[in-house]
Scaffold this active site. Structure first.
Site, short mmCIF file in Angstrom:
data_model
loop_
_atom_site.label_atom_id
_atom_site.label_comp_id
_atom_site.label_asym_id
_atom_site.label_seq_id
_atom_site.Cartn_x
_atom_site.Cartn_y
_atom_site.Cartn_z
N HIS A 10 5.32 22.56 58.94
CA HIS A 10 6.28 23.06 57.94
C HIS A 10 6.01 22.44 56.58
O HIS A 10 5.84 21.23 56.47
CB HIS A 10 7.69 22.71 58.41
N HIS A 52 9.10 24.81 46.49
CA HIS A 52 10.28 25.20 47.26
C HIS A 52 11.50 25.40 46.37
O HIS A 52 12.20 26.41 46.46
CB HIS A 52 10.57 24.13 48.32
#
Ligand code: G3P
Ligand code: MG
Length: 250
Positions: A10, A52
């Site tokens: 991830h 992100h």
């Protein structure tokens, strides 16, 4: 139905390196991973950067927004110091740098389209076009296991990706799966449902698999939970704990 690796690192290298950096990709490789998830957002000049958060302050210092900053200025920022001194100066990567590294290392990519507010369609279309152009040979050969899977929480971004490059497969990212998920997933021509494992049930997992979709979960950091959802028929998941849950986990 799920031609991709089962266990995916991830945000690059999970918690072992700063998220969404090339150092993260290297950490994943060091632990034997050949599959990665990361996030792509457009800069002010419309270039996909691996980020992100839409705002500065967490992974890069200062105040400001990705969507209001030129790509070259983002690329000069330090996205490593927040994690640890060892990674000081690690830059914000261009999406194309991630493509180059992953192609060279044989790493499969789950590219999360992470648009800033107001840029969903532009981000979805840009990521889809660049991915299609970078994987044109694999797509032409029908070698879909090598082609990245695009995913997004934004249906607008997914629809734009579908329209810009229908040949690049898409997954619909969902925190909670709504009752009409199947109708919506078919409209997006999604091949997979990617969902928060915390809200997944055995019944939902079974219905998604019975309908012929891939089923992927985020973000699974507990080996017992990982084993449980795999028994439910989940095809794959991403993890932050690449040190605990390795690429050969079963
Ligand atoms: O793509 C799965 C997962 O990454 C979604 O959540 O916030 O980590 O991007 P987030
Ligand atoms: Mg993500």
């Amino acid at each position: 139905m799920w031609p991709y690796p089962k266990i995916v690192a991830h945000r690059g290298g999970g918690t072992l390196a700063p998220e969404n950096t090339v150092a993260g990709l290297r950490a994943g490789r060091a632990y034997g991973f050949h599959a990665v998830e990361f996030d792509v957002m457009l800069s002010k000049d419309g270039i996909g950067m691996v980020m992100h958060d839409p705002d500065f302050g967490r992974t890069v210092a200062g105040a400001g927004q990705v969507a209001h900053t030129l790509a070259r200025d983002l690329a000069a920022m330090d996205a490593g110091s927040w994690h640890s001194a060892q990674f000081a100066g690690e830059p914000v990567p261009y999406y194309t740098q991630f493509i180059d590294y992953c192609k060279e290392q044989g790493i499969w990519m789950n590219v999360e389209i992470k648009p800033a507010d107001g840029f969903a369609a532009a981000t979805g279309a840009w990521v889809a076009r660049v991915t299609r152009d970078s994987y044109a040979d694999e797509i032409a050969a029908g070698d879909m296991a090598q082609v990245p899977l695009l995913s997004s929480f934004s249906m607008e971004a997914l629809a734009a990706a579908r329209d810009a490059a229908p040949d690049v497969p898409r997954a619909w990212l969902l925190d909670r799966i709504p009752a009409d998920w199947q109708e919506q997933a078919r409209a997006l021509q999604a091949v997979s449902i990617n969902t928060n494992h915390q809200h997944l049930t055995l019944e939902l997992a079974a219905s998604i698999k019975a309908a012929g979709f891939g089923l992927f979960c985020y973000t699974v950091n507990d080996p017992d939970r990982a084993r449980e959802i795999l028994l439910w028929g989940v095809d794959g998941f991403c993890t932050d704990r690449i040190d605990l849950i390795g690429p050969a986990f079963a």
